[in-house]
Write a protein that holds these residues in place. Sequence first.
Motif, mmCIF file in Angstrom:
data_model
loop_
_atom_site.group_PDB
_atom_site.id
_atom_site.type_symbol
_atom_site.label_atom_id
_atom_site.label_comp_id
_atom_site.label_asym_id
_atom_site.label_seq_id
_atom_site.Cartn_x
_atom_site.Cartn_y
_atom_site.Cartn_z
ATOM 1 N N PHE A 128 0.839 -1.191 0.000
ATOM 2 C CA PHE A 128 0.000 0.000 0.000
ATOM 3 C C PHE A 128 0.877 1.244 0.000
ATOM 4 O O PHE A 128 1.876 1.312 0.716
ATOM 5 C CB PHE A 128 -0.915 0.017 1.229
ATOM 6 C CG PHE A 128 -2.059 -0.954 1.152
ATOM 7 C CD1 PHE A 128 -3.300 -0.548 0.688
ATOM 8 C CD2 PHE A 128 -1.889 -2.274 1.533
ATOM 9 C CE1 PHE A 128 -4.353 -1.438 0.615
ATOM 10 C CE2 PHE A 128 -2.934 -3.169 1.470
ATOM 11 C CZ PHE A 128 -4.175 -2.756 1.001
ATOM 12 N N VAL A 129 0.473 2.207 -0.779
ATOM 13 C CA VAL A 129 1.161 3.490 -0.858
ATOM 14 C C VAL A 129 0.143 4.584 -0.566
ATOM 15 O O VAL A 129 -0.961 4.573 -1.111
ATOM 16 C CB VAL A 129 1.799 3.706 -2.251
ATOM 17 C CG1 VAL A 129 2.456 5.081 -2.329
ATOM 18 C CG2 VAL A 129 2.802 2.611 -2.561
ATOM 19 N N GLY A 130 0.530 5.520 0.309
ATOM 20 C CA GLY A 130 -0.346 6.650 0.590
ATOM 21 C C GLY A 130 -1.039 6.585 1.933
ATOM 22 O O GLY A 130 -1.755 7.516 2.305
ATOM 23 N N VAL A 131 -0.871 5.470 2.689
ATOM 24 C CA VAL A 131 -1.456 5.356 4.019
ATOM 25 C C VAL A 131 -0.388 4.884 4.995
ATOM 26 O O VAL A 131 0.628 4.311 4.590
ATOM 27 C CB VAL A 131 -2.650 4.374 4.040
ATOM 28 C CG1 VAL A 131 -3.807 4.922 3.232
ATOM 29 C CG2 VAL A 131 -2.239 3.007 3.538
ATOM 30 N N LYS A 132 -0.628 5.114 6.274
ATOM 31 C CA LYS A 132 0.322 4.688 7.290
ATOM 32 C C LYS A 132 0.401 3.175 7.370
ATOM 33 O O LYS A 132 -0.565 2.478 7.089
ATOM 34 C CB LYS A 132 -0.077 5.272 8.656
ATOM 35 C CG LYS A 132 0.020 6.788 8.731
ATOM 36 C CD LYS A 132 -0.367 7.285 10.125
ATOM 37 C CE LYS A 132 -0.254 8.798 10.212
ATOM 38 N NZ LYS A 132 -0.641 9.305 11.556
ATOM 39 N N LYS A 133 1.575 2.720 7.755
ATOM 40 C CA LYS A 133 1.807 1.284 7.841
ATOM 41 C C LYS A 133 0.861 0.615 8.824
ATOM 42 O O LYS A 133 0.448 -0.532 8.632
ATOM 43 C CB LYS A 133 3.264 1.029 8.253
ATOM 44 C CG LYS A 133 3.688 -0.417 8.119
ATOM 45 C CD LYS A 133 5.179 -0.576 8.420
ATOM 46 C CE LYS A 133 5.596 -2.037 8.245
ATOM 47 N NZ LYS A 133 7.053 -2.210 8.530
ATOM 48 N N THR A 134 0.476 1.326 9.876
ATOM 49 C CA THR A 134 -0.420 0.751 10.875
ATOM 50 C C THR A 134 -1.819 0.491 10.325
ATOM 51 O O THR A 134 -2.572 -0.308 10.876
ATOM 52 C CB THR A 134 -0.524 1.691 12.086
ATOM 53 O OG1 THR A 134 -0.911 3.002 11.637
ATOM 54 C CG2 THR A 134 0.817 1.786 12.808
ATOM 55 N N LYS A 135 -2.167 1.185 9.226
ATOM 56 C CA LYS A 135 -3.498 1.012 8.634
ATOM 57 C C LYS A 135 -3.553 -0.129 7.630
ATOM 58 O O LYS A 135 -4.635 -0.641 7.322
ATOM 59 C CB LYS A 135 -3.924 2.308 7.932
ATOM 60 C CG LYS A 135 -3.992 3.537 8.832
ATOM 61 C CD LYS A 135 -5.156 3.461 9.791
ATOM 62 C CE LYS A 135 -5.293 4.742 10.591
ATOM 63 N NZ LYS A 135 -6.425 4.684 11.549
ATOM 64 N N THR A 136 -2.379 -0.525 7.098
ATOM 65 C CA THR A 136 -2.381 -1.513 6.019
ATOM 66 C C THR A 136 -2.871 -2.876 6.481
ATOM 67 O O THR A 136 -3.531 -3.597 5.733
ATOM 68 C CB THR A 136 -0.969 -1.642 5.418
ATOM 69 O OG1 THR A 136 -0.049 -2.040 6.447
ATOM 70 C CG2 THR A 136 -0.516 -0.320 4.843
#
Length: 909
Positions: free
Chosen positions: A142-150
């Motif tokens: 995923f690109v464009g969101v925080k790693k914690t959200k992926t």
Amino acid sequence: MRLSLVIKKESVDLEKQVNKLNNFLVLNKSIKIVLTVLIFGSFSQVKAQERVPFDQGKKYILADVAVVGDISFNSQTVVTFSGLQKGQEITIPGEEISAAIKKLGKLGLFDEISFYVNKVQNDSIYLDLNIVELPKLNQVKFVGVKKTKTEGLIKDNSLNKGKVVNENLITTTKNYIENKYKKDGFYNTKVNINTVKDTSTVNSVNMLVSIDKGEKVKIQKIDFVGNTKMSDKALRKAMKDTKQKNPIRILKASKFIKDKYKTDLEKVISAYKEKGYRDARILSDSVTFDKEKNALSIKINVEEGNKYYFGDIKFLGNTVYTDQGLSRVLGVKKGETYNGVLLQKRIADASKPDGEDIDNLYKNNGYLFSNINAVEVRTANDTIDFEIRITEGPIAYFNKITVVGNDKTNDRVIYRELRTKPGEKYSKEELVRTIREIGQLGFFDPEAIDPKFKNVDSGAGTVDIEYNLVEKGSSQIELQGGYGGGGFIGTLGLSFNNFSARNMFNKDAYKPLPMGDGQKVSLRLQASTFFQTYSVSFSEPWFGGKKPVQFSSSISYSKQFLNNFVTQRADKTKSFNIMTVSVGLAKRLTVPDDFFVLSQSLSYQHYDLNNYNTGLFTFGDGTSRNFAYTVGLTRSNKGVNPIFPTYGSEFSISAKLTPPYSLLNGINYSTLGDKEEYKLKNTVDRLNVPDANGNIVQIGDYIDTDGNKVTDFNLAATDVSKVDQERFKWLEYYKIKFKADWYTKIYGKLVLRTLAEFGFLGAYNQERGVVPFERFYLGGDGLANYSMDGRETVQLRGYPNNSLTPVNEAGDQIGATVFNKFSMELRYPITLKSSASIYALAFMEAGSSFRDFKSYNPFALNRSAGIGLRVFMPAFGLLGIDFGHGFDTLPGQAKANGWETHFIIGQQF
């Protein structure tokens, strides 16, 4: 002769960008059917490569279908899913092959599907099925969101390794992500998904998900047109989930969610109906996006109509209840302003499962199949007449009651809490009560309790109930810390809240401990450099297994060393030891109702002082004993979640009483100090140094208050430590406590908790006086860090621990004999999942404590306010932090106490 027949081919280029794939679905792939018949030899009358019309195909017997190509599926399974069978008559070209291709395409597993004619023998045909599997997912980025959200996005869309990648997966993933962020106010969210062939693994791809949330879009303005009877402000207030920008509002964001917006439009109409405007309607509405402001503007055009009033209300079909009885429950009278919302709530309030409405009146008395409708029968000018049409139906009875989902808890622990018994008359009230009782056990997620109605048979008048439960962790580790007495005090506790004592000697039950019988075992250790406590407790909620009588017992041992506040070291030669044993019973009553519990307990404490001279006691050597009987009456109907109650209340009153020893022992405590054995004697070798009167004072001589020798014991001073040793050899007191705790749902999930507490410690014999034990210490976080004298710590945030407690002339805290406290707390849940429950709170508190009842003034209060956060995790109990501001001054201060930070660690709800 060999025939070659190409039936169908499906192709998908998975490396295309998603915006080119959105126009396609798996079942809408372009299907090309090319039929080429090459006829040689005996078919001389047909020219080579002549096309056969689709409706003039030739019939064959299907001899075999061979699956060719590099596939991971079983060949026979593929053929089975195609629907083709050996020996089947098929037409080529014809519907059978086309149907087989569609069936395989619906599986969403294949990139290419092709049928070929292998050979024809007489009227039998052999087909080859060539398939190319769709690629599988190797990894996703995923690109464009925080790693914690992926992690959440991967889980929600099932983007696991090995997942078949098709157009449907890509489209649904894209739509889900866009809708998810739109609900959070990112209305311009754009998602782009690319798949790239992975060269390291056969037939696999890597997925790149690019997310551009853009800026959050808020609602700038909500305007109403055509409203004269209700103001814009009132109508905007009716819209619960669609709000325009307001910097003051905290709990509701001004984001636009289409589904909630549609619901709020209905609430606008409901607001009019509550005021009597039955015909109010929305003529039109528009939502406009301003790119420059990045905000939405909403315009709603309403038509209000005329105001109406209730006319005659008649009941039809009722035989169980009289018209007068139903009218009292309905609570609507002729001539009152029409209120369609109120009328519906009085008939059947969907927001309150235990509401006092007509529908519940019937369903609580067995009429499960009853149906009640309000029908407008006449409108004259501004008056509306109604008929309440009732279909009562037969009485229903509970038939089969089952429980599922209890993997650890034994069935009998749950079934004994059920109020819905097979063969008993159906009652919605008992069903709701059962949900509460199961939630109060603490072994299941209260938010997930789901009673399912099964086999509802109006003819037989029976219904089955299946309670679906979700187990949650019930054992806990308690970690608690605080400062007290000049040092840090830590607590480690283990609580097994679903223990099984009967399986203690069953080695197969240790997983890792015998669990499932609802018993509670607690082990606790408190320690610091100068204090240690060890305790163990056990409770059985159904003592004897037949009635709800709780048995509880505990034993503890404490050792306190005198702490030197200068050196911060403990003096091991000066100690104070306490041994405590208690046993109790608590019985659930049936009168006035079964929310009442009568509890009784006996406790014994043995205090042993060894050279322990402090300001708390006047004697440093000796013993004291505390034997007490405690009786309490509690009524609690809080529900349904014990961690976050949303309704109900808890009232309790208790009395802790010791035997009236002074009435039995014949001792006159007012003249006790006049007796010879209680006179002050010299205990120090003065090395023959004369006193003020020139007398040599020997050890054992009587002395006065100045230390001078006296020959007559009547002239000697009273030895206060000896008198107090006699006064407190057996503690004599009575202790009264009262607590009232309410929970009220204010709006949505917002809950108001109101609390009032009162405590009083008294003496039977005023000459003997109030004991220095069992007193109240007010102020701070309320954590009972250590309790060497039976003290009770009372929380009042915004002030240091115990700072609101009375002191003596030397400035030492001596504890209060009377206190009162009042508290209001607004709570809002952030999440109530079984893994972790989190809620925010804002509070206002006021309280005070007093040395004796003569100085008691319930209105002389120390006030505070603040905010806080609570996190409950099954393994650790309740953790929290509060920031409180004290508005009043403390003794010795010239201004308000100000801000205090309190850490809440442990089981405190």
